[in-house]
Design a protein around this motif. Structure first.
Motif, mmCIF file in Angstrom:
data_model
loop_
_atom_site.group_PDB
_atom_site.id
_atom_site.type_symbol
_atom_site.label_atom_id
_atom_site.label_comp_id
_atom_site.label_asym_id
_atom_site.label_seq_id
_atom_site.Cartn_x
_atom_site.Cartn_y
_atom_site.Cartn_z
ATOM 1 N N ILE B 74 19.561 48.332 -30.896
ATOM 2 C CA ILE B 74 18.541 48.026 -29.730
ATOM 3 C C ILE B 74 18.459 47.318 -29.358
ATOM 4 O O ILE B 74 18.022 46.568 -27.909
ATOM 5 C CB ILE B 74 17.102 48.875 -30.314
ATOM 6 C CG1 ILE B 74 15.683 48.471 -28.908
ATOM 7 C CG2 ILE B 74 16.338 48.102 -32.208
ATOM 8 C CD1 ILE B 74 15.754 50.529 -28.494
ATOM 9 N N THR B 75 18.411 45.668 -29.971
ATOM 10 C CA THR B 75 18.063 44.654 -29.102
ATOM 11 C C THR B 75 18.869 44.014 -28.860
ATOM 12 O O THR B 75 19.342 43.271 -27.433
ATOM 13 C CB THR B 75 18.014 43.484 -30.471
ATOM 14 O OG1 THR B 75 18.596 43.496 -31.426
ATOM 15 C CG2 THR B 75 16.462 44.002 -31.016
ATOM 16 N N SER B 76 20.472 44.620 -28.677
ATOM 17 C CA SER B 76 21.475 44.308 -28.301
ATOM 18 C C SER B 76 21.285 44.613 -26.683
ATOM 19 O O SER B 76 21.397 43.631 -25.815
ATOM 20 C CB SER B 76 22.639 44.365 -28.733
ATOM 21 O OG SER B 76 22.768 45.813 -28.644
ATOM 22 N N GLU B 77 20.887 45.854 -26.441
ATOM 23 C CA GLU B 77 20.200 47.163 -25.070
ATOM 24 C C GLU B 77 19.678 45.974 -24.673
ATOM 25 O O GLU B 77 19.207 45.903 -23.231
ATOM 26 C CB GLU B 77 20.218 47.871 -25.463
ATOM 27 C CG GLU B 77 21.492 48.992 -25.851
ATOM 28 C CD GLU B 77 21.320 50.163 -24.913
ATOM 29 O OE1 GLU B 77 20.255 50.520 -24.389
ATOM 30 O OE2 GLU B 77 21.918 50.964 -25.537
ATOM 31 N N GLN B 78 18.066 45.093 -25.535
ATOM 32 C CA GLN B 78 17.362 44.446 -24.201
ATOM 33 C C GLN B 78 17.677 43.407 -23.917
ATOM 34 O O GLN B 78 17.059 42.168 -23.548
ATOM 35 C CB GLN B 78 15.851 44.507 -25.408
ATOM 36 C CG GLN B 78 15.326 45.455 -26.268
ATOM 37 C CD GLN B 78 14.611 46.157 -27.454
ATOM 38 O OE1 GLN B 78 15.052 45.220 -28.525
ATOM 39 N NE2 GLN B 78 13.408 46.928 -27.492
ATOM 40 N N ALA B 79 18.426 42.630 -24.503
ATOM 41 C CA ALA B 79 19.278 41.196 -24.919
ATOM 42 C C ALA B 79 19.997 41.152 -23.474
ATOM 43 O O ALA B 79 19.640 40.374 -22.617
ATOM 44 C CB ALA B 79 20.046 40.609 -25.724
ATOM 45 N N ASP B 80 20.725 42.336 -23.289
ATOM 46 C CA ASP B 80 22.046 41.891 -22.382
ATOM 47 C C ASP B 80 21.334 42.769 -20.855
ATOM 48 O O ASP B 80 21.822 43.465 -19.272
ATOM 49 C CB ASP B 80 23.034 42.242 -22.513
ATOM 50 C CG ASP B 80 23.235 43.751 -23.194
ATOM 51 O OD1 ASP B 80 23.122 44.650 -22.316
ATOM 52 O OD2 ASP B 80 24.126 44.436 -24.002
ATOM 53 N N GLY B 81 20.548 43.547 -20.981
ATOM 54 C CA GLY B 81 19.449 44.406 -19.680
ATOM 55 C C GLY B 81 19.548 45.752 -19.136
ATOM 56 O O GLY B 81 19.384 47.005 -18.678
ATOM 57 N N GLY B 162 13.611 50.222 -35.575
ATOM 58 C CA GLY B 162 11.719 50.198 -35.002
ATOM 59 C C GLY B 162 11.416 49.397 -35.040
ATOM 60 O O GLY B 162 11.182 48.830 -33.945
ATOM 61 N N LEU B 163 12.106 47.764 -35.683
ATOM 62 C CA LEU B 163 10.882 46.281 -35.927
ATOM 63 C C LEU B 163 11.371 46.061 -35.081
ATOM 64 O O LEU B 163 11.280 45.140 -33.780
ATOM 65 C CB LEU B 163 11.245 46.107 -37.019
ATOM 66 C CG LEU B 163 10.637 47.105 -38.357
ATOM 67 C CD1 LEU B 163 10.869 45.837 -39.827
ATOM 68 C CD2 LEU B 163 9.012 46.566 -37.625
ATOM 69 N N GLY B 164 12.918 45.998 -34.049
ATOM 70 C CA GLY B 164 13.826 45.467 -33.391
ATOM 71 C C GLY B 164 13.382 46.113 -32.067
ATOM 72 O O GLY B 164 12.634 45.455 -31.532
ATOM 73 N N ALA B 165 13.105 47.602 -31.764
ATOM 74 C CA ALA B 165 12.457 47.787 -31.004
ATOM 75 C C ALA B 165 11.287 46.935 -30.597
ATOM 76 O O ALA B 165 10.342 47.300 -29.790
ATOM 77 C CB ALA B 165 12.261 49.227 -30.774
ATOM 78 N N ALA B 166 10.125 46.937 -32.261
ATOM 79 C CA ALA B 166 9.103 46.920 -32.137
ATOM 80 C C ALA B 166 9.022 45.240 -31.151
ATOM 81 O O ALA B 166 8.060 44.477 -30.427
ATOM 82 C CB ALA B 166 8.234 46.662 -33.190
ATOM 83 N N THR B 167 10.048 44.180 -32.188
ATOM 84 C CA THR B 167 10.133 43.036 -31.765
ATOM 85 C C THR B 167 10.404 42.378 -30.396
ATOM 86 O O THR B 167 10.722 41.233 -29.763
ATOM 87 C CB THR B 167 10.284 42.614 -32.844
ATOM 88 O OG1 THR B 167 12.125 42.400 -32.972
ATOM 89 C CG2 THR B 167 9.646 42.899 -34.343
ATOM 90 N N ARG B 168 11.337 43.931 -30.703
ATOM 91 C CA ARG B 168 12.522 43.196 -28.431
ATOM 92 C C ARG B 168 13.221 41.645 -29.100
ATOM 93 O O ARG B 168 13.401 41.146 -27.885
ATOM 94 C CB ARG B 168 11.435 42.953 -27.947
ATOM 95 C CG ARG B 168 10.377 44.536 -27.573
ATOM 96 C CD ARG B 168 10.173 44.751 -26.170
ATOM 97 N NE ARG B 168 9.393 43.256 -25.516
ATOM 98 C CZ ARG B 168 9.270 43.669 -23.920
ATOM 99 N NH1 ARG B 168 9.753 44.754 -23.460
ATOM 100 N NH2 ARG B 168 8.833 43.065 -23.312
ATOM 101 N N SER B 169 13.099 41.540 -30.671
ATOM 102 C CA SER B 169 14.320 40.585 -30.674
ATOM 103 C C SER B 169 14.951 40.117 -32.177
ATOM 104 O O SER B 169 14.461 41.188 -32.641
ATOM 105 C CB SER B 169 12.724 39.348 -30.826
ATOM 106 O OG SER B 169 13.552 37.921 -31.160
#
Lengths: 239, 254
Positions: B74-81, B162-169
């Motif tokens: 999840i966080t790689s998707e949040q990081a690169d958009g 889950g925690l990656g999605a929650a913290t977005r990091s």
């Protein structure tokens, strides 16, 4: 059709979009203009349901984007060409999106061909130039053959050949009866591509008119834009 | 749902980090062989030895490697958009997260079970009839612990997701997982008795022996949870983290 009704979006104490209302009709290219920070990208994100509006509505084909079952078949969007996993191939990037909306591998090959990326389809997107990423983003937007299309500055990073290609593509898509909303900062290019122009400044609607109407009172679209947005270019000004 | 699952499965397969994470986890097999050969040489010199089982000793390597896989999903998707593109394709955020969870859970369970069973079996085959301590029970009798270990890996990967999605990091996601795995349990172990055993019993790494009905450690003794309760607590870790991730993903602007 895209319709914004009194759309408002506030981030903290920044008002990004301020009671913005306009409609984007099918059949012609609508240019979306405004200074940096005017709310163009935010409006597009609101249309796609990525951000939730503070108030007002953003509708596509009369409904909310979030309610679409297989949205890529109705709306295609390119918001940020850099939003790809750098380690994933162009083909797999498109295939990931295609699979989620029941689109087959044949269509993926078709759009890759259409944007001229067939030769590098198996290459990692991280190695692409900005122009190639724009083409990949356009391919993604076209995957589901949608009737509504939104492109946020797709011309950035493209070579002159690519700029001309986009112009033809946009006009062609509109002539097929699609709704095309296109943002850009290149006024001369916009004058050649769009039939209608929506100008926003500080989140508010500044103008909604045909290119002919806008250029009637000014020497060029650029002059019209400069005059209309003259009061809207101060960033972070008190509101 | 099937379409979104297929999409998420391709997403996971088509990035290099997945291969590295599974490869790092699979390193356990090699380390297990080296360890077993070493203790076999000691046993041959001394007659018998009480050595730790390699699939237990190297379990944290499998847990951390595959938990990172869960975080990155999840966080790689949040990081690169890419997440915005994904949500434009699948606007129902719960559906997207659920599909990710199903794929991450399935892949990490299969990978960890394969790695741990291979490590377990190969080490016993190398040991033969020497008395190494960890092979004093029958080959099949040790399997419940191995399967509970594999399940703990899959749950940790879901906790990471889950925690990656929650913290977005990515950093925060990995730190959360490492805290659950190493930091909190070591703090719990130094609480005054009987709280050390009570608190340690609900620590994530200590759930595996309790599910399999084994002792926690010489210091902590038996855990306080019966196997079924330990299993429920393990599942609750994954469910709570995914719920936290869902609530943040649903409410926040992408």
């Amino acid at each position: 059709m895209i319709e914004l009704r009194q759309l408002t979006k506030r981030y903290g104490d920044t008002l990004a979009v301020d009671e913005l209302s306009f409609r984007v009709e099918p059949g012609h290219v609508t240019g979306f203009l405004g200074p940096n920070g005017a709310g163009k990208s935010t409006s597009m994100r609101l249309v796609l349901g990525l951000d939730a509006p503070t108030s007002g509505q953003a509708l596509v084909n009369g409904g909310r984007y979030a309610d679409l079952r297989r949205p890529l078949h109705e709306v295609g969007a390119l918001l940020d060409a850099g939003a790809v996993h750098p380690g994933r191939s162009a083909y797999n990037h498109l295939m990931c999106l295609a699979l989620s909306n029941d689109i087959g591998a044949r269509r993926v090959a078709q759009v890759l061909e259409l944007v001229g990326l067939s030769g590098v389809a198996r290459k990692k997107a991280g190695g692409f130039s900005l122009g190639m990423k724009q083409r990949l983003g356009i391919a993604a937007a076209l995957l589901g053959d949608p009737g509504v299309l939104m492109f946020d500055e797709p011309v950035n990073g493209l070579d002159p050949d690519g700029v001309r290609w986009i112009r033809g593509l946009m006009r062609g898509l509109a002539e097929e009866g699609r709704t095309v909303l296109l943002s850009s900062h290149l006024m001369s290019e916009m004058a050649l591509t769009a039939d209608r122009i929506v100008i926003v400044g500080r989140g508010r609607l500044v103008a909604d008119a045909t290119v002919a109407e806008l250029t009637a009172g000014y020497p060029s679209l650029e002059e019209a834009y400069m005059a209309l947005t003259a009061s809207s270019v101060e960033y972070g000004a008190a509101r | 749902m099937r379409a979104v699952l297929a999409s998420e499965w391709l997403k996971l397969r088509s990035v290099g980090s997945t291969g590295y994470a599974v490869g790092a986890a699979a390193l356990t097999i090699v380390l297990g062989i080296v360890w077993t050969l070493y203790v076999v040489s000691l046993a041959d010199a001394r007659g018998s030895i009480r050595a730790a089982a390699p699939e237990e000793g190297f379990l944290p390597l499998v847990q951390v490697s595959l938990a990172v896989l869960g975080v990155l999903a999840i966080t790689s998707e949040q990081a690169d958009g890419m997440l915005r593109t994904s949500l434009a394709a699948v606007p129902r955020r719960g559906r997207l997260l659920f599909a990710k969870a199903a794929v991450v859970g399935g892949v990490t369970l299969a990978a960890s079970a394969a790695v741990l069973i291979a490590t377990y079996t190969i080490s016993r085959l190398i040991a033969g009839d020497r008395a190494l301590g960890f092979n004093d029970i029958g080959l099949l009798d040790g399997l419940p612990t191995v399967l509970a270990s594999a399940l703990s890996v899959a749950v940790l990967a879901l906790v990471g997701l889950g925690l990656g999605a929650a913290t977005r990091s990515t950093a925060a996601g990995i730190f959360s997982v490492v805290s659950l795995l190493f930091v909190l349990p070591s703090v719990a172990a130094y609480l005054p008795a009987p709280w050390n055993t009570r608190v340690a019993s609900i620590m994530l790494p200590n759930l595996v022996p309790q599910i399999a009905g084994d002792r926690l450690s010489r210091r902590l003794g038996d855990g306080v949870l019966p196997p079924w309760a330990a299993l429920l607590v393990l599942i609750a870790y994954g469910a709570a983290a995914l719920l936290a991730g869902y609530l943040v993903l649903r409410r926040r602007d992408a």
